[in-house]
Design an enzyme around this catalytic site. Structure first.
Site, PDB file in Angstrom:
ATOM      1  N   HIS A 190     -12.995  -5.380 -13.704  1.00 35.89           N
ATOM      2  CA  HIS A 190     -11.529  -5.405 -13.759  1.00 35.89           C
ATOM      3  C   HIS A 190     -10.952  -6.210 -12.593  1.00 35.89           C
ATOM      4  CE1 HIS A 190     -12.316  -2.155 -16.503  1.00 35.89           C
ATOM      5  NE2 HIS A 190     -12.790  -1.396 -15.544  1.00 35.89           N
ATOM      6  N   HIS A 242      -8.771  -4.417  -3.223  1.00 36.91           N
ATOM      7  CA  HIS A 242      -9.008  -5.275  -4.390  1.00 36.91           C
ATOM      8  C   HIS A 242      -7.726  -6.049  -4.672  1.00 36.91           C
ATOM      9  CE1 HIS A 242      -7.129  -1.626  -5.957  1.00 36.91           C
ATOM     10  NE2 HIS A 242      -6.554  -2.463  -6.796  1.00 36.91           N
ATOM     11  N   HIS A 297      -5.105  -8.201  -7.756  1.00 34.99           N
ATOM     12  CA  HIS A 297      -4.657  -8.454  -9.129  1.00 34.99           C
ATOM     13  C   HIS A 297      -4.038  -9.840  -9.108  1.00 34.99           C
ATOM     14  CE1 HIS A 297      -4.952  -4.096 -10.145  1.00 34.99           C
ATOM     15  NE2 HIS A 297      -4.670  -3.960  -8.863  1.00 34.99           N
ATOM     16  N   GLU A 344       1.582  -6.995  -9.597  1.00 32.10           N
ATOM     17  CA  GLU A 344       1.868  -5.820 -10.424  1.00 32.10           C
ATOM     18  C   GLU A 344       3.297  -5.365 -10.147  1.00 32.10           C
ATOM     19  OE1 GLU A 344      -1.704  -3.120 -10.069  1.00 32.10           O
ATOM     20  OE2 GLU A 344      -1.944  -4.067 -12.018  1.00 32.10           O
ATOM     21  N   HIS A 371      -4.270  -4.695  -3.024  1.00 31.04           N
ATOM     22  CA  HIS A 371      -4.124  -3.239  -2.893  1.00 31.04           C
ATOM     23  C   HIS A 371      -5.181  -2.700  -1.941  1.00 31.04           C
ATOM     24  CE1 HIS A 371      -2.019  -3.017  -7.070  1.00 31.04           C
ATOM     25  NE2 HIS A 371      -1.174  -3.313  -6.088  1.00 31.04           N
ATOM     26  N   THR A 385      -2.751   1.909 -11.095  1.00 34.86           N
ATOM     27  CA  THR A 385      -2.218   0.950 -12.075  1.00 34.86           C
ATOM     28  C   THR A 385      -3.263   0.558 -13.110  1.00 34.86           C
ATOM     29  OG1 THR A 385      -2.876  -1.003 -10.800  1.00 34.86           O
ATOM     30  CG2 THR A 385      -0.693  -0.037 -10.322  1.00 34.86           C
TER      31      THR A 385
HETATM   32  N1  LIG Z   1      -4.668  -0.672  -8.744  1.00 33.91           N
HETATM   33  S1  LIG Z   1      -4.642   0.667  -7.841  1.00 33.91           S
HETATM   34  O1  LIG Z   1      -4.561   0.326  -6.427  1.00 33.91           O
HETATM   35  O2  LIG Z   1      -3.587   1.528  -8.343  1.00 33.91           O
HETATM   36  C1  LIG Z   1      -6.145   1.539  -8.072  1.00 33.91           C
HETATM   37  C2  LIG Z   1      -6.876   1.958  -7.006  1.00 33.91           C
HETATM   38  C3  LIG Z   1      -8.065   2.636  -7.195  1.00 33.91           C
HETATM   39  F1  LIG Z   1      -8.777   3.003  -6.128  1.00 33.91           F
HETATM   40  C4  LIG Z   1      -8.543   2.917  -8.454  1.00 33.91           C
HETATM   41  C5  LIG Z   1      -7.818   2.521  -9.518  1.00 33.91           C
HETATM   42  C6  LIG Z   1      -6.614   1.833  -9.330  1.00 33.91           C
HETATM   43  F2  LIG Z   1      -5.856   1.449 -10.379  1.00 33.91           F
HETATM   44 ZN   LIG Z   2      -4.777  -2.339  -7.717  1.00 32.76          ZN
END
Ligand SMILES: NS(=O)(=O)c1cc(F)ccc1F
Ligand SMILES: [Zn+2]
Length: 262
Positions: free
Chosen positions: A65, A95, A97, A107, A120, A200
């Protein structure tokens, strides 16, 4: 959407997630469109502090992903504290997006405008919860720092990430990634918006205190383009799918307010 595999395509993308994950239509879903003029300036909101000097990055991975850098979260060596948070939250991973060439990819949006990408940085409440997984399912379990990436000159440190992307091209691949401190990916100002939201991506747990920095960092189109060399699919799959547009669109604010640091 058969089985439990969700994605960002037409059949398995954000508009279909609610079938397997009904919380997708919940009351505190993320991301959202942040409208600065409607955010409540809150003088009780102090600054956030990022204690990352002792952080220990472990690996970089392609989870099908996004591309994720994981940290040793076996103690409180690296935490975020202050701001809307009642206690320190432990650094777990970060990570990204992003969009397709020249398209938006963040996002969160700001007054309806998206950025090219969003970073994020995920932290969990190890004071109240024994494991990350317990925290990820609890209403005050996670604190995610959101940082917008806008296009411009090369980012002087992002090459440390993009130089490693070829080693995690396919879903399920991971390689050592030691000695990386995410402090080098922060903008100069830590002014932020904050609101209560969710993961998300599935399982979309409503467990996140979002802290979205107002100031974006600047990366080049060339650097961001390197992320699009990643693939959603595993090495053995015949379907080659370039990893791009891995973002969920803004969700209904419902009965929430967004607060603004000073
Ligand atoms: N995109 S997110 O920062 O909301 C997120 C963080 C995680 F650790 C796991 C799933 C997620 F979707
Ligand atoms: Zn994220």
């Amino acid at each position: 959407m058969t089985g439990h595999h969700w994605g960002y395509g037409k059949e398995d993308g954000p508009s279909a997630w609610h079938r397997q994950y009904p919380v997708a239509k919940g009351n505190r879903q993320s991301p959202i469109d942040i409208i600065p003029n409607e955010a409540r300036r809150d003088s009780t909101l102090g600054p956030i502090f990022l204690k990352y000097d002792q952080c220990r990055s472990l690996n970089i991975a392609n989870n099908g992903h996004s591309v994720v850098v994981e940290f040793d979260d076996s103690d409180d060596r690296s935490v975020v504290l202050g701001g809307p948070l009642d206690n320190p939250y432990r650094l777990k991973q970060f990570h990204f997006h992003w969009g397709g060439k020249g398209c938006e990819g963040s996002e969160h949006t700001v007054a309806g405008v998206g950025y090219a990408s969003e970073l994020h940085v995920v932290h969990w409440n190890a004071v109240k919860y024994k494991t990350y997984n317990d925290a990820a399912a609890a209403p005050d379990g996670l604190a995610v720092l959101g940082i917008f990436l806008e296009l411009g000159d090369d980012h002087r440190w992002l090459h440390m990430i993009t130089d490693a992307l070829y080693t995690v091209k396919f879903k399920g691949s991971a390689t050592d990634f030691k000695g990386f401190n995410p402090k080098c990916l922060l903008p100069s100002s830590l002014h932020y918006w904050t609101y209560l939201g969710s993961l998300t991506t599935p399982p979309l747990h409503e467990s996140v205190t979002w802290i979205v920095l107002k100031e974006p960092i600047v990366v080049s189109e060339k650097q961001l383009g390197m992320f699009r060399m990643l693939q959603f699919n595993g090495e053995e799959e015949d379907q080659r799918m370039r990893m791009e547009n891995n973002f969920r669109p803004p969700q209904n604010l419902k009965e929430r307010i967004v607060r603004s640091s000073n």
